[in-house]
Motif scaffolding. Sequence first.
Motif, PDB file in Angstrom:
ATOM      1  N   LEU A 264     -10.650   4.547  -9.705  1.00 13.49           N
ATOM      2  CA  LEU A 264     -11.927   5.030 -10.262  1.00 13.49           C
ATOM      3  C   LEU A 264     -11.833   5.183 -11.772  1.00 13.49           C
ATOM      4  O   LEU A 264     -12.832   5.074 -12.476  1.00 13.49           O
ATOM      5  N   ASP A 265     -10.632   5.447 -12.272  1.00 10.52           N
ATOM      6  CA  ASP A 265     -10.472   5.602 -13.725  1.00 10.52           C
ATOM      7  C   ASP A 265     -10.026   4.300 -14.405  1.00 10.52           C
ATOM      8  O   ASP A 265      -9.516   4.321 -15.522  1.00 10.52           O
TER       9      ASP A 265
ATOM     10  N   ALA B 256     -15.576   2.954   1.835  1.00 14.49           N
ATOM     11  CA  ALA B 256     -14.576   3.440   0.882  1.00 14.49           C
ATOM     12  C   ALA B 256     -14.409   2.530  -0.330  1.00 14.49           C
ATOM     13  O   ALA B 256     -14.348   3.005  -1.469  1.00 14.49           O
ATOM     14  N   LEU B 257     -14.311   1.231  -0.080  1.00  7.76           N
ATOM     15  CA  LEU B 257     -14.102   0.277  -1.175  1.00  7.76           C
ATOM     16  C   LEU B 257     -15.464  -0.197  -1.674  1.00  7.76           C
ATOM     17  O   LEU B 257     -16.294  -0.630  -0.878  1.00  7.76           O
ATOM     18  N   VAL B 258     -15.667  -0.133  -2.984  1.00  9.51           N
ATOM     19  CA  VAL B 258     -16.961  -0.514  -3.556  1.00  9.51           C
ATOM     20  C   VAL B 258     -16.758  -1.745  -4.446  1.00  9.51           C
ATOM     21  O   VAL B 258     -16.134  -1.663  -5.496  1.00  9.51           O
ATOM     22  N   LYS B 259     -17.256  -2.873  -3.956  1.00  6.12           N
ATOM     23  CA  LYS B 259     -17.020  -4.139  -4.649  1.00  6.12           C
ATOM     24  C   LYS B 259     -18.312  -4.587  -5.330  1.00  6.12           C
ATOM     25  O   LYS B 259     -19.304  -4.874  -4.664  1.00  6.12           O
TER      26      LYS B 259
ATOM     27  N   VAL C 161      -8.142   8.394  -8.222  1.00  8.69           N
ATOM     28  CA  VAL C 161      -7.991   8.555  -9.671  1.00  8.69           C
ATOM     29  C   VAL C 161      -6.486   8.575  -9.946  1.00  8.69           C
ATOM     30  O   VAL C 161      -5.789   9.488  -9.512  1.00  8.69           O
ATOM     31  N   LEU C 162      -5.992   7.583 -10.648  1.00  4.09           N
ATOM     32  CA  LEU C 162      -4.542   7.476 -10.857  1.00  4.09           C
ATOM     33  C   LEU C 162      -4.070   8.320 -12.042  1.00  4.09           C
ATOM     34  O   LEU C 162      -2.928   8.732 -12.109  1.00  4.09           O
ATOM     35  N   GLY C 163      -4.954   8.545 -13.006  1.00  3.91           N
ATOM     36  CA  GLY C 163      -4.568   9.378 -14.147  1.00  3.91           C
ATOM     37  C   GLY C 163      -3.888   8.614 -15.259  1.00  3.91           C
ATOM     38  O   GLY C 163      -4.057   8.935 -16.430  1.00  3.91           O
TER      39      GLY C 163
END
Length: 176
Positions: free
Chosen positions: A11-12, A166-169, A138-140
Amino acid sequence: MTNFAYVATSLDGFIATPDDGLDWLSDVPNPDQSDFGFAEFMATIDAVVMGRRTFEKVLTFETWPYTKPVCVLSRTLRRPPDSPAGAVTLARGAPRRIVADLARRGYENLYVDGGRTIQGFLREDLIDELIITRMPVVLGRGIPLFGPLEHVLRFEHRRTEVYHDALVKSFYRRAR
Ligand SMILES: NC(=O)c1ccc[n+]([C@@H]2O[C@H](COP(=O)([O-])OP(=O)(O)OC[C@H]3O[C@@H](n4cnc5c(N)ncnc54)[C@H](OP(=O)(O)O)[C@@H]3O)[C@@H](O)[C@H]2O)c1
């Protein structure tokens, strides 16, 4: 002639953890082993153009994911590397020239892969289609998809597909 970037991001906006980890891409349960449209996409392109770092990561995969010729970009490799699918070609230089050279060899629709590689193509405004699958994490920190640009690049949203809730393509086309 169309140049595609087809990537999965957090997301980030990261495409890998700082140590090139991709485990977070398989965190979402996938009981039917869907490829989320990858084979369908692969059928639309003529060749894959990827950065040397992405190529080295792909070599660690259990299976070679590509059904099309691969061109690896590098200024440090001295000879074309071998791959499980046979020899790949090696190129370097300005993305515009690389695209023109590949077009002369009949490769017109390119799958451009790797963060820094995509950024180089974006700096020359050479990405026509952006297909981004956002993972719910969010991996940061990590390896970014995007970097600084001299100019704003506008894209048109074409459609969005949601997998497993869950996955938004999302599919974007460069607005020219
Ligand atoms: N989530 C996803 O969908 C996804 C997709 C792709 C990759 N990844 C991950 O992203 C990471 C790799 O991305 P990255 O941004 O670090 O690197 P990258 O773009 O894969 O590779 C960068 C390297 O490519 C070469 N390069 C790029 N443009 C060039 C040009 N125009 N001419 C000559 N050489 C050029 C250079 O190699 P030299 O240093 O040899 O000169 C450069 O250091 C890996 O962890 C990979 O697993 C994730």
